[in-house]
Design a protein around this motif. Structure first.
Motif, PDB file in Angstrom:
ATOM      1  N   THR A  71       0.573  -5.323  -4.386  1.00 40.87           N
ATOM      2  CA  THR A  71       0.423  -5.008  -2.917  1.00 40.87           C
ATOM      3  C   THR A  71       1.278  -3.969  -2.367  1.00 40.87           C
ATOM      4  O   THR A  71       2.359  -3.906  -2.904  1.00 40.87           O
ATOM      5  CB  THR A  71       0.746  -6.271  -2.010  1.00 40.87           C
ATOM      6  OG1 THR A  71       2.284  -6.679  -2.172  1.00 40.87           O
ATOM      7  CG2 THR A  71      -0.088  -7.714  -2.334  1.00 40.87           C
ATOM      8  N   PHE A  72       0.727  -3.131  -1.396  1.00 44.64           N
ATOM      9  CA  PHE A  72       1.533  -2.084  -0.759  1.00 44.64           C
ATOM     10  C   PHE A  72       1.520  -1.966   0.632  1.00 44.64           C
ATOM     11  O   PHE A  72       0.695  -2.080   0.938  1.00 44.64           O
ATOM     12  CB  PHE A  72       0.935  -0.744  -1.407  1.00 44.64           C
ATOM     13  CG  PHE A  72       1.119  -0.672  -3.147  1.00 44.64           C
ATOM     14  CD1 PHE A  72       2.149  -0.143  -3.654  1.00 44.64           C
ATOM     15  CD2 PHE A  72       0.018  -1.016  -3.625  1.00 44.64           C
ATOM     16  CE1 PHE A  72       2.288  -0.197  -4.944  1.00 44.64           C
ATOM     17  CE2 PHE A  72       0.057  -0.858  -5.084  1.00 44.64           C
ATOM     18  CZ  PHE A  72       1.382  -0.490  -5.711  1.00 44.64           C
ATOM     19  N   THR A  73       2.786  -2.064   0.994  1.00 41.95           N
ATOM     20  CA  THR A  73       3.328  -2.112   2.385  1.00 41.95           C
ATOM     21  C   THR A  73       3.807  -0.788   2.998  1.00 41.95           C
ATOM     22  O   THR A  73       3.979  -0.985   4.212  1.00 41.95           O
ATOM     23  CB  THR A  73       3.760  -3.298   2.783  1.00 41.95           C
ATOM     24  OG1 THR A  73       5.308  -3.705   1.869  1.00 41.95           O
ATOM     25  CG2 THR A  73       3.008  -4.674   2.805  1.00 41.95           C
ATOM     26  N   ASP A  76       6.645   4.306   0.330  1.00 45.31           N
ATOM     27  CA  ASP A  76       7.672   4.335  -0.427  1.00 45.31           C
ATOM     28  C   ASP A  76       7.437   3.685  -1.562  1.00 45.31           C
ATOM     29  O   ASP A  76       7.470   4.013  -2.937  1.00 45.31           O
ATOM     30  CB  ASP A  76       9.085   4.129  -0.038  1.00 45.31           C
ATOM     31  CG  ASP A  76       9.830   5.038   0.747  1.00 45.31           C
ATOM     32  OD1 ASP A  76       9.180   6.382   0.579  1.00 45.31           O
ATOM     33  OD2 ASP A  76      10.708   4.830   1.475  1.00 45.31           O
ATOM     34  N   GLU A  77       6.987   2.351  -1.273  1.00 46.32           N
ATOM     35  CA  GLU A  77       6.498   1.390  -2.713  1.00 46.32           C
ATOM     36  C   GLU A  77       5.372   1.991  -3.222  1.00 46.32           C
ATOM     37  O   GLU A  77       5.373   2.097  -4.446  1.00 46.32           O
ATOM     38  CB  GLU A  77       6.212   0.014  -2.057  1.00 46.32           C
ATOM     39  CG  GLU A  77       5.793  -0.951  -3.204  1.00 46.32           C
ATOM     40  CD  GLU A  77       5.362  -2.178  -2.668  1.00 46.32           C
ATOM     41  OE1 GLU A  77       4.909  -2.336  -1.409  1.00 46.32           O
ATOM     42  OE2 GLU A  77       5.290  -3.269  -3.099  1.00 46.32           O
ATOM     43  N   TRP A  78       4.316   2.616  -2.807  1.00 43.59           N
ATOM     44  CA  TRP A  78       3.128   3.330  -3.466  1.00 43.59           C
ATOM     45  C   TRP A  78       3.609   4.548  -4.190  1.00 43.59           C
ATOM     46  O   TRP A  78       3.496   4.372  -5.396  1.00 43.59           O
ATOM     47  CB  TRP A  78       2.220   3.592  -2.583  1.00 43.59           C
ATOM     48  CG  TRP A  78       0.943   4.504  -3.061  1.00 43.59           C
ATOM     49  CD1 TRP A  78       0.572   5.656  -2.835  1.00 43.59           C
ATOM     50  CD2 TRP A  78       0.140   3.827  -3.807  1.00 43.59           C
ATOM     51  NE1 TRP A  78      -0.353   5.747  -3.421  1.00 43.59           N
ATOM     52  CE2 TRP A  78      -0.855   4.768  -4.266  1.00 43.59           C
ATOM     53  CE3 TRP A  78      -0.318   2.691  -4.366  1.00 43.59           C
ATOM     54  CZ2 TRP A  78      -1.952   4.902  -4.791  1.00 43.59           C
ATOM     55  CZ3 TRP A  78      -1.400   2.344  -5.282  1.00 43.59           C
ATOM     56  CH2 TRP A  78      -2.077   3.594  -5.350  1.00 43.59           C
ATOM     57  N   VAL A 165       0.264  -5.239 -11.854  1.00 44.29           N
ATOM     58  CA  VAL A 165       0.868  -6.569 -11.578  1.00 44.29           C
ATOM     59  C   VAL A 165       2.113  -6.243 -10.947  1.00 44.29           C
ATOM     60  O   VAL A 165       2.774  -5.358 -11.197  1.00 44.29           O
ATOM     61  CB  VAL A 165       1.319  -7.413 -12.890  1.00 44.29           C
ATOM     62  CG1 VAL A 165       1.855  -8.758 -12.592  1.00 44.29           C
ATOM     63  CG2 VAL A 165       0.069  -7.645 -13.617  1.00 44.29           C
ATOM     64  N   GLU A 166       2.740  -7.049  -9.903  1.00 42.71           N
ATOM     65  CA  GLU A 166       3.876  -6.869  -9.222  1.00 42.71           C
ATOM     66  C   GLU A 166       4.669  -8.136  -9.219  1.00 42.71           C
ATOM     67  O   GLU A 166       4.101  -9.107  -9.135  1.00 42.71           O
ATOM     68  CB  GLU A 166       3.622  -6.643  -7.796  1.00 42.71           C
ATOM     69  CG  GLU A 166       4.740  -6.405  -6.873  1.00 42.71           C
ATOM     70  CD  GLU A 166       4.771  -6.007  -5.561  1.00 42.71           C
ATOM     71  OE1 GLU A 166       3.709  -5.905  -5.185  1.00 42.71           O
ATOM     72  OE2 GLU A 166       5.579  -5.730  -4.897  1.00 42.71           O
ATOM     73  N   TYR A 167       5.648  -8.069  -9.394  1.00 45.89           N
ATOM     74  CA  TYR A 167       6.731  -9.245  -9.519  1.00 45.89           C
ATOM     75  C   TYR A 167       7.733  -9.051  -8.255  1.00 45.89           C
ATOM     76  O   TYR A 167       8.368  -8.238  -8.476  1.00 45.89           O
ATOM     77  CB  TYR A 167       7.581  -9.527 -10.914  1.00 45.89           C
ATOM     78  CG  TYR A 167       6.520  -9.529 -12.198  1.00 45.89           C
ATOM     79  CD1 TYR A 167       6.046 -10.585 -12.431  1.00 45.89           C
ATOM     80  CD2 TYR A 167       6.514  -8.157 -12.782  1.00 45.89           C
ATOM     81  CE1 TYR A 167       5.255 -10.395 -13.705  1.00 45.89           C
ATOM     82  CE2 TYR A 167       5.795  -8.201 -13.929  1.00 45.89           C
ATOM     83  CZ  TYR A 167       5.084  -9.295 -14.418  1.00 45.89           C
ATOM     84  OH  TYR A 167       4.350  -9.447 -15.520  1.00 45.89           O
TER      85      TYR A 167
HETATM   86 CA   LIG Z   1       4.208  -5.083  -2.911  1.00 45.31          CA
END
Ligand SMILES: [Ca+2]
Ligand SMILES: [Ca+2]
Length: 199
Positions: A71-73, A76-78, A165-167
């Motif tokens: 998931t990308f919120t 920066d994360e993306w 996959v994200e942990y």
């Molecule tokens: Ca995320």
């Protein structure tokens, strides 16, 4: 029959502000805020449906954390994930869908499940989501001429090349943009509360 993605050593050593962890034939990237990301590529495009990748991600674990489709919120994360992915890793299923309510895209996996994509950060490609054939209800990344942008794909698609996959540490979701200023303003808010109490 999943084939794990093996990151090139060059990609790993290029990480500076982050820590790279290699496990067997898998590569993960730790964002340094309790989030780790991992690419899983199919042996053949379209090998699994979106639902199967969702379930496969949920069956994976890393350092005691359960996986979920990413998931990308925040931008920066993306950008973190894009910067650390091998450029061959295109067309990966992500954890967003508008299946429950057409044209209303929500994160349906991970700590942000239920949140609108529009509440945070989106990176749709130019004409996406275009819902080709009325069946494109699942989010995918890295489509279209290797641009780092999002596309909607069907649950079963020969374009799908794998999944991301994200942990996530349960108590440390990447804050939604609306949440970040609240945290940053936390000390100021405390001060305001104290002032109010004095009145
Ligand atoms: Ca995320
Ligand atoms: Ca599409």
């Amino acid at each position: 029959m999943l084939k794990s993605f093996v990151a090139g050593a060059a990609a790993l050593v290029s990480l500076s502000a982050t820590t790279a962890v290699v496990q067997a034939e898998t590569a993960t990237w730790e964002m340094g805020n309790g989030h780790t990301y991992q690419v899983v590529l199919f042996d053949e495009r379209g090998e699994l449906t979106w639902q199967e990748t969702r379930d496969a991600a949920a069956a994976m674990s890393f350092n005691g954390l359960t996986g979920h489709l990413a998931t990308f919120t925040t931008e920066d994360e993306w950008n973190f994930v894009v910067d650390n992915l091998n450029e061959q890793a295109l067309d990966l299923y992500l954890g967003g869908s508008d299946e429950a309510e057409p044209d209303v895209w929500r994160w349906v996996t991970g700590p942000e499940a239920g949140h609108l994509l529009d509440d945070g950060f989106t990176a749709w490609a130019g004409r996406e989501p275009n819902n080709v054939g009325g069946v494109e209800a699942y989010l995918a990344g890295w489509s279209f001429f290797q641009e780092e942008l999002w596309n909607d794909l069907p649950a079963s698609s020969n374009a799908a090349r794998g999944y991301l996959v994200e942990y996530s540490v349960p108590s440390a979701p990447v804050p939604l943009p609306a949440g970040l200023p609240l945290i940053l303003a936390g000390f100021g808010a405390l001060g305001a509360l104290r002032q109010l109490r004095r009145r």
